[in-house]
Scaffold this motif. Structure first.
Motif, short mmCIF file in Angstrom:
data_model
loop_
_atom_site.label_atom_id
_atom_site.label_comp_id
_atom_site.label_asym_id
_atom_site.label_seq_id
_atom_site.Cartn_x
_atom_site.Cartn_y
_atom_site.Cartn_z
N MET A 108 -5.23 -9.62 -9.95
CA MET A 108 -4.13 -8.72 -10.32
C MET A 108 -3.35 -8.35 -9.08
N ASN A 109 -2.06 -8.42 -9.14
CA ASN A 109 -1.19 -8.04 -8.04
C ASN A 109 -0.81 -6.57 -8.21
N THR A 110 -1.54 -5.68 -7.55
CA THR A 110 -1.30 -4.24 -7.72
C THR A 110 -0.05 -3.79 -6.99
N GLU A 111 0.52 -4.62 -6.12
CA GLU A 111 1.73 -4.24 -5.40
C GLU A 111 2.92 -4.10 -6.35
N ASN A 112 2.90 -4.80 -7.47
CA ASN A 112 4.02 -4.79 -8.40
C ASN A 112 3.67 -4.14 -9.74
N LEU A 113 2.59 -3.43 -9.80
CA LEU A 113 2.15 -2.81 -11.04
C LEU A 113 2.96 -1.55 -11.30
N ILE A 114 3.59 -1.50 -12.47
CA ILE A 114 4.37 -0.32 -12.86
C ILE A 114 3.81 0.17 -14.19
N ILE A 115 3.43 1.44 -14.22
CA ILE A 115 2.95 2.03 -15.48
C ILE A 115 3.78 3.28 -15.75
N SER B 242 -11.99 4.14 -6.08
CA SER B 242 -11.87 4.01 -4.62
C SER B 242 -10.69 3.09 -4.26
N ARG B 243 -10.45 2.03 -5.04
CA ARG B 243 -9.30 1.15 -4.81
C ARG B 243 -8.00 1.92 -5.02
N ILE B 244 -7.94 2.73 -6.06
CA ILE B 244 -6.76 3.55 -6.34
C ILE B 244 -6.54 4.54 -5.20
N VAL C 181 1.71 4.11 -4.15
CA VAL C 181 1.88 4.79 -5.44
C VAL C 181 3.12 5.67 -5.36
N GLU C 182 3.98 5.54 -6.36
CA GLU C 182 5.21 6.33 -6.42
C GLU C 182 5.30 7.06 -7.76
N ILE D 180 7.13 8.44 -2.81
CA ILE D 180 5.80 7.91 -2.47
C ILE D 180 4.80 9.05 -2.44
N ILE D 181 3.70 8.85 -3.13
CA ILE D 181 2.63 9.84 -3.20
C ILE D 181 1.53 9.41 -2.23
N ALA D 182 1.12 10.31 -1.34
CA ALA D 182 0.11 9.96 -0.35
C ALA D 182 -1.10 10.88 -0.41
N ASP D 183 -1.20 11.69 -1.45
CA ASP D 183 -2.29 12.66 -1.56
C ASP D 183 -3.07 12.41 -2.85
#
Length: 71
Positions: A1-8, A35-37, A46-47, A52-55
């Motif tokens: 799975m390419n998580t770089e382009n995953l949009i939900i 842990s991956r998330i 993650v946006e 961009i969300i960093a927390d």
């Protein structure tokens, strides 16, 4: 799975409101470990609403029909 382009675009339920972002995403994306998330959040992958969300500890909230996070 390419998580770089995953949009939900999930809807936040009342039961999920105020849940930690990493836990919420792990619930919505069972194919990814929590842990991956957390790592994806930490490295800025993650946006929410073009921010961009960093927390990992940010909380998700219900806001009409859109997903929001708070600091």
């Amino acid at each position: 799975m390419n998580t770089e382009n995953l949009i939900i675009t999930p809807e936040v339920t009342a039961a999920e409101a105020k849940m930690r972002l990493d836990k919420y995403l792990a619930l919505k994306l069972p194919e990814l470990s929590r842990s991956r998330i957390q790592k994806l959040i930490e490295i800025g992958m993650v946006e929410c609403e073009d921010v961009i969300i960093a927390d990992n500890a940010m909380k998700v909230h219900i806001s009409r029909s859109e997903e929001r996070v708070s600091r």
